[in-house]
Design a protein around this motif. Structure first.
Motif, PDB file in Angstrom:
ATOM      1  N   UNK A  34      30.437 -17.566  43.683  1.00 39.31           N
ATOM      2  CA  UNK A  34      31.891 -17.550  43.499  1.00 39.31           C
ATOM      3  C   UNK A  34      32.250 -17.843  42.045  1.00 39.31           C
ATOM      4  N   UNK A  35      31.555 -18.818  41.457  1.00 36.76           N
ATOM      5  CA  UNK A  35      31.816 -19.168  40.051  1.00 36.76           C
ATOM      6  C   UNK A  35      31.707 -17.926  39.175  1.00 36.76           C
ATOM      7  N   UNK A  36      30.602 -17.216  39.344  1.00 37.51           N
ATOM      8  CA  UNK A  36      30.381 -16.026  38.513  1.00 37.51           C
ATOM      9  C   UNK A  36      31.443 -14.976  38.790  1.00 37.51           C
ATOM     10  N   UNK A  37      31.768 -14.768  40.048  1.00 41.24           N
ATOM     11  CA  UNK A  37      32.758 -13.756  40.406  1.00 41.24           C
ATOM     12  C   UNK A  37      34.128 -14.114  39.819  1.00 41.24           C
ATOM     13  N   UNK A  38      34.468 -15.395  39.860  1.00 34.38           N
ATOM     14  CA  UNK A  38      35.764 -15.851  39.314  1.00 34.38           C
ATOM     15  C   UNK A  38      35.823 -15.587  37.807  1.00 34.38           C
ATOM     16  N   UNK A  39      34.762 -15.950  37.110  1.00 30.47           N
ATOM     17  CA  UNK A  39      34.754 -15.750  35.656  1.00 30.47           C
ATOM     18  C   UNK A  39      34.617 -14.270  35.297  1.00 30.47           C
ATOM     19  N   UNK A  40      33.698 -13.591  36.000  1.00 25.14           N
ATOM     20  CA  UNK A  40      33.433 -12.196  35.651  1.00 25.14           C
ATOM     21  C   UNK A  40      34.660 -11.323  35.872  1.00 25.14           C
ATOM     22  N   UNK A  41      35.432 -11.639  36.900  1.00 25.95           N
ATOM     23  CA  UNK A  41      36.620 -10.829  37.183  1.00 25.95           C
ATOM     24  C   UNK A  41      37.876 -11.348  36.507  1.00 25.95           C
TER      25      UNK A  41
END
Lengths: 351, 333
Positions: A34-41
């Motif tokens: 989720x962390x990566x998805x939040x930052x990546x998007x």
């Protein structure tokens, strides 16, 4: 265009909800994916000043401590072949990481599926499977042990450093952190079900089980901000296409058949009672005895514990970007591609 | 602590550049080398010529859509082509591990010949070394190419980049990297993803005839993100690209999702970005689409000069798209 309009409507509704609540929300996303998805998007920029995203302790690589890596390296020195998931390679041990040991000639192989690994293992190889992860990956290790028993293999052992999600979350919510809402890990919930996260309600904090695609996260934020607005502490499920109320009962039976609770040391959080899983005593022949000196497992300058508990932003850590980088990670949150410091290092700055 | 070479030093990302800038360039000290593009263009007896060299160590040697021989020609020829050069000559050097299959070597050599003919380059020199078992991994190939300027009045150059120009990509990205990952990881994707390995000569020749291209760069190691970062570092201008517009095939996306890879960093071997003035973008895209239907505008050169690549996400957020800075590793969950 219709998708755009729908997305804009949802974004505006989330912002309106937060405006009605009347303050910037602190929301913890427990899982590293989720962390990566939040930052990546770009959610951190989209909801800048509306939501302060805090990364939780749900990345299995991040919470794996150096003592475990040291044990694996020692075993490799004894001529065992170590099978590991790829992203464990970079976790620093006391003197080196598995990647560095591999470069020095240690027999360390990347595995994708513990079951396939056991299926295709050379007969003359003394192998150790590095069993790391939360409840998401535990069933795969249970299945691979079943395969070992079926094939009557004598050359395979498991080095268990498996974690449970409930105990660290309880410790975090009880002792460390004050948040307005939780985004709960969809992968773990696939196994444990909505029921597996019911304990969160006792803390009277709204929460939502979320998938990992950008639209999943958007809908979960909509649901979560609505719950915060309504003071609704029921665990919401916005990952219904995968997560059932009761979870995956077959997988849960496998976990119970082979594993039992044990205390576990979390990088950044310390020793947590009941925070781990070990093989049951009847399977101890397949378990490697790991030796830990918990006293020495801390990096005084590293502030991972504060990052994982929302007291500190990654860039506020004195080591961040100076000596602690993805190539030279000093602590939990920089190690994994899904760690909060790592995600911040890559995506965290914005215009 | 002893300094050692790590795998990341060769992935085309941040560590590769640090190695080149901190170790190689100061020692070699050549002014021409300092310009540091994939091809070096210089004047020789009044002629504008260019030279490029590259080594190929790909494994497997044969993959869907190509092989190490085809790659060794396309890689060097494309480096010359994007610099506005017409490739003329190429050299081939082999380093072969003893025990390597002679039949495979013949197949690879025939492939080199085939693509050299297609590229209209002549193989003019070569070298062969055989090393003992274990001293190399099968076969390594080095190629060096020489080309002459197509049009000295319209040479693409980093110095011609300026604000408000348009960034165009010649096709969908990440195919070669995804193809190699799928072969190496044996995940049942093996024959699903075809490498984009191919020659860019025809498309670039037509593009340069019709459009005044400010700058071109082929996307190789480190993928689109690393290429764009190299451009902002050298030009000084920021680039902003839009996530929604960047073309990625579904099968590449699927592999990335399964292995935890990022398609923006996956290698290509037959794709390039072109930077053109806004009034020429339609013509440029029209030409590129004759060769690949996925060609499209992906962003713009900004007036700001922070040497950053920004990515606008689908929902209107913005984040920095950095260089590749470590080996992408598959994840646990």
């Amino acid at each position: 265009m219709q998708t755009h309009d729908a997305v804009n409507n949802i974004v505006n509704t989330i912002k309106n909800n937060i405006e009605k609540i009347g303050r910037q929300l602190r929301i913890i996303e427990v899982c590293g994916t989720h962390t990566v998805s939040i930052y990546r998007n770009g959610f951190h920029t989209l909801f800048k000043e509306y939501i302060d995203f805090i990364s939780g302790p749900g990345c299995p690589v991040c919470v794996t401590h150096e003592g475990y890596i040291d044990n694996l390296i020692e075993l490799a020195k004894m001529n065992y072949t170590i099978y590991t998931f790829g992203d464990l390679l970079k976790v620093p041990g006391k003197s080196m990481s598995l990647a560095e040991a591999k470069a020095k000639g240690a027999k360390i192989k990347i595995m994708y599926s513990p079951v396939d690994t056991v299926e295709n293992m050379p007969e003359n190889e003394e192998a150790i499977i590095a069993a790391v992860g939360f409840e998401t990956t535990v069933p795969a290790f249970a299945l691979s042990l079943e395969k070992v028993l079926e094939k009557d293999l004598k050359n395979v052992k498991f080095a268990c450093e498996l974690k449970t999600i409930d105990q660290p979350l309880k410790v975090l919510l009880k002792d460390h952190i004050k948040v307005d809402g939780l985004i709960l890990p969809g992968h773990v919930a696939t196994i444990l079900g909505v029921d597996g996260f019911k304990f969160v309600e006792e803390f009277e904090i709204p929460s939502v089980i979320s998938g990992f695609e950008k639209y999943d996260i958007l809908l979960s934020l909509l649901s979560l901000t609505q719950s915060i607005l309504d003071n609704d502490f029921t665990v919401k499920n916005e990952y219904k296409r995968v997560v059932k109320k009761e979870g995956n009962t077959v997988a849960k039976r496998y976990i119970e058949r082979f594993f039992e609770r044990t205390d576990a040391y979390f990088r950044g959080l310390g020793l947590i009672k009941g925070g781990g899983l070990r093989l049951k005593s009847e399977y101890s022949a397949f378990s490697v005895q790991l030796k830990y000196d918990y006293e020495s497992l801390s990096n005084s300058a590293c502030r991972c514990a504060d990052v994982l508990t929302g007291k500190l932003k990654p860039f506020e850590c004195p080591l961040f970007e100076k000596v602690c980088t993805p190539q030279t990670p000093k602590g939990a949150c920089m190690v994994s591609q899904e760690g909060s410091c790592n995600a911040y290092f890559r995506y965290g700055k914005w215009k | 602590m002893m300094r050692t070479i790590r795998k990341e030093h060769g992935n085309g990302g941040k560590q590769t550049y640090e190695l080149i800038d901190d170790l190689f360039k100061p020692i070699f000290g050549s002014e021409i080398l300092k310009s540091g593009d994939d091809s070096t263009v210089f004047s020789l007896n009044g002629m504008k010529v260019g030279i490029s060299t590259d080594s190929f160590v790909v494994k497997p040697y044969f993959f869907k859509g190509g092989d190490i021989g085809k790659l060794s020609v396309c890689g060097t020829v494309n480096d010359l082509a994007v610099a506005g050069l017409e490739p003329k000559y190429i050299t081939i050097s082999f380093i072969i591990e003893e025990g390597f299959s002679m039949d495979d070597l013949e197949k690879i050599t025939r492939s080199i010949r085939k693509y050299a003919d297609l590229a209209k380059v002549e193989v003019v020199a070569g070298d062969t070394k055989v090393v003992e078992k274990g001293a190399a991994d099968g076969i390594f190939i080095n190629t060096t190419g020489l080309g002459v300027a197509r049009d000295t009045q319209k040479m693409p150059s980093i110095s011609r980049i300026k604000g408000n120009q348009v960034v165009i990509v010649s096709g969908d990205i990440g195919r070669h990297g995804a193809c190699i990952y799928s072969h190496n990881e044996d995940l049942g994707f093996k024959d699903r993803i075809e490498s984009d390995c191919g020659l860019l000569l025809d498309v670039i020749s037509e593009l340069m005839q019709e459009v005044d291209v400010a700058y071109m760069k082929d996307l190789t190691r480190g993928g689109l993100a690393t290429a764009l970062n190299e451009i902002v570092q050298k030009s000084g201008f920021d680039i902003k690209v839009e996530e929604e517009k960047i073309p990625v095939a579904d099968e590449v996306k699927a592999l990335c999702d399964i292995l935890g890879l990022d398609s923006y960093y996956l290698a290509c071997e037959g794709r390039f970005v072109a930077i053109v003035n806004g009034d020429e973008k339609e013509k440029a895209i029209e030409i590129l689409r004759k060769y690949n239907g996925f060609a499209c505008e992906i962003g713009t050169v900004e007036e700001s000069r922070e040497k950053r690549v920004y990515l606008s996400t689908t929902f209107g957020g913005t984040r920095i798209l950095d260089m590749l800075y470590y080996e992408m590793l598959p994840r646990i969950c």
